[in-house]
Design a protein around this motif. Sequence first.
Motif, PDB file in Angstrom:
ATOM      1  N   GLU A  41       0.804  -1.295   0.063  1.00 39.98           N
ATOM      2  CA  GLU A  41       0.004  -0.106  -0.054  1.00 39.98           C
ATOM      3  C   GLU A  41       0.750   1.272   0.012  1.00 39.98           C
ATOM      4  OE1 GLU A  41      -3.345   0.194  -0.388  1.00 39.98           O
ATOM      5  OE2 GLU A  41      -3.105  -1.857  -0.549  1.00 39.98           O
ATOM      6  N   ILE A  42       2.084   0.998   0.645  1.00 39.51           N
ATOM      7  CA  ILE A  42       2.957   2.251   0.704  1.00 39.51           C
ATOM      8  C   ILE A  42       4.229   2.261  -0.151  1.00 39.51           C
ATOM      9  CG2 ILE A  42       2.159   2.931   3.043  1.00 39.51           C
ATOM     10  CD1 ILE A  42       5.045   1.738   3.843  1.00 39.51           C
ATOM     11  N   ALA A  43       4.401   1.280  -1.102  1.00 35.36           N
ATOM     12  CA  ALA A  43       5.401   1.093  -1.970  1.00 35.36           C
ATOM     13  C   ALA A  43       5.949   2.385  -2.814  1.00 35.36           C
ATOM     14  CB  ALA A  43       5.335  -0.380  -2.786  1.00 35.36           C
ATOM     15  N   GLY A  44       4.840   2.596  -3.402  1.00 38.74           N
ATOM     16  CA  GLY A  44       4.979   3.813  -4.331  1.00 38.74           C
ATOM     17  C   GLY A  44       5.555   4.892  -3.547  1.00 38.74           C
TER      18      GLY A  44
ATOM     19  N   ILE B  10       3.824  13.865  -5.424  1.00 35.47           N
ATOM     20  CA  ILE B  10       2.592  13.588  -5.377  1.00 35.47           C
ATOM     21  C   ILE B  10       2.252  12.442  -6.731  1.00 35.47           C
ATOM     22  CG2 ILE B  10       0.483  14.389  -5.851  1.00 35.47           C
ATOM     23  CD1 ILE B  10       1.397  16.773  -4.137  1.00 35.47           C
ATOM     24  N   PHE B  11       2.721  13.153  -7.899  1.00 31.20           N
ATOM     25  CA  PHE B  11       2.325  12.328  -8.953  1.00 31.20           C
ATOM     26  C   PHE B  11       3.016  10.990  -9.270  1.00 31.20           C
ATOM     27  CE2 PHE B  11       0.674  16.899  -9.834  1.00 31.20           C
ATOM     28  CZ  PHE B  11      -0.330  16.375  -9.891  1.00 31.20           C
ATOM     29  N   GLY B  12       4.253  11.316  -8.806  1.00 31.70           N
ATOM     30  CA  GLY B  12       4.957  10.024  -9.251  1.00 31.70           C
ATOM     31  C   GLY B  12       4.484   8.862  -8.363  1.00 31.70           C
ATOM     32  N   ALA B  13       4.514   9.163  -6.953  1.00 31.90           N
ATOM     33  CA  ALA B  13       3.975   8.041  -6.092  1.00 31.90           C
ATOM     34  C   ALA B  13       2.619   7.577  -6.462  1.00 31.90           C
ATOM     35  CB  ALA B  13       3.983   8.513  -4.590  1.00 31.90           C
TER      36      ALA B  13
END
Lengths: 227, 245
Positions: free
Chosen positions: A55-58, A181-184
Amino acid sequence: MERTGIARAACLAYRRDLLLAFRHWGQVAQPLVFFVIVATLFPLALGPQLAELREIAGGTLWVAALLASLLGVELLFRADHADGTLEQLLLSGQPLAILVLAKGFAHWTICGLPLVLLAPLVGAGLGTPPAANCTLMLSLALGTGILSALGAIGSALTLGLRRGSLLLGLLVLPLAMPSLIFGARAIDLAIHGDSARGPLLLLSAMLVLSVTLAPTAVAAALRISAE
Amino acid sequence: MNWTWFHKLASPPHAYRIAAQLLPWFAWPAGALIVAGLYGGLVLAPADYQQGDAFRIVYVHAPGAWLSMLVYATMAVAAAVGLIWRIKLAHAVAAASAPVGASFTVLALATGAIWGKPMWGTWWVWDARLTSELILLFLYAGVMALRASIDDRDRADRAAAVLAIVGVVNLPIIHYSVYWWNTLHQPATLTKIGKPSMAGDMLWPLLLMLLGFTLFYGAILLIRLRAEILKRERDATWLTTELAR
């Protein structure tokens, strides 16, 4: 004497930086090792359940990449500033912004590209499915480009200052927040099997903008710092 | 076009004197408008039908947020003028503005948190506007830290100017990305409080406060600019004669 064309000058600057990096490849590896270590901190801090880590990998990958590229970009102009190469670039009569662009691209080849190639491996450790790897690498490839451009501005501004590395983080991190923000978000969408087209397009737009505008700002900052 | 007046204005001795002459024209109206706005907002305006008396903090919160952005824009324009035309006074304006803008940003954040407690039940939510305000504070911190860590004043001025301009280009991107990020991550019902129905007797105190705060910034800027000129020109002969008068 015939004047060297700008394309050739830029190629030479690019080649020189690559050559220097390969001669000191230990320095090149440092941000990469740092990237892996920071990414390792998250499972240790939050618990080993892959389902939760997914869930938090990005976000984890992006924060680690952000910090690693901050570490790498600090070296972008430092050696050149210390040994006088920077002054030669300033006095060369070539457009400084183009030379800076070449140097920035060399920096991305050395620091950004290996990080992008390493990212699926680190991602696998955080539970990202193989299907998301393509988006993951694309997101980080665009992102490290933006970070190199923004980092170069900070690096040029803090050149030769005491405690410059701390200051660099203070200057660059707020500017990097939109790409974070957008990359993740793109990686997150890919992990859940959705299309990450939107955030990736926005990231590309940011990359085009920063690659277009940042060299001018870096050139101005270098002229101020090298006085 | 004759630009003599402009160059005259940009010279420190003239700016020092003109700032002193202008100060009352900003300070007194600012004081009067803020007192009138506060009276209108805290006493005359009716309580909000949803938020009760808690909404009244808007009379400090909104002007704070407005100025946090206006001051950054002023700082960036002054920085650009200083960088392009090499006018030292413009750099002095930018240097004098940064801490004021940061203070207004802190004011907006603090009043936002205090407002959030009764409205949302927590001091902080990752509301888009609050978050972009927080990033704005980081940008102010960066400009101020960069200026503080360079000893040579001329270099400090120009480096801070470049950073301020880079920041102003990024501000819209930051604002909209945070806005989209928030709508992506949180249900809108949680963060979207209905803006107080701004009609008539609620609106005019707010407008008075906005104008009052803006003039107050002008007054503070003039005072700080004079102090900045004193600091920068401390070895100049005009200053010795000026102060001896």
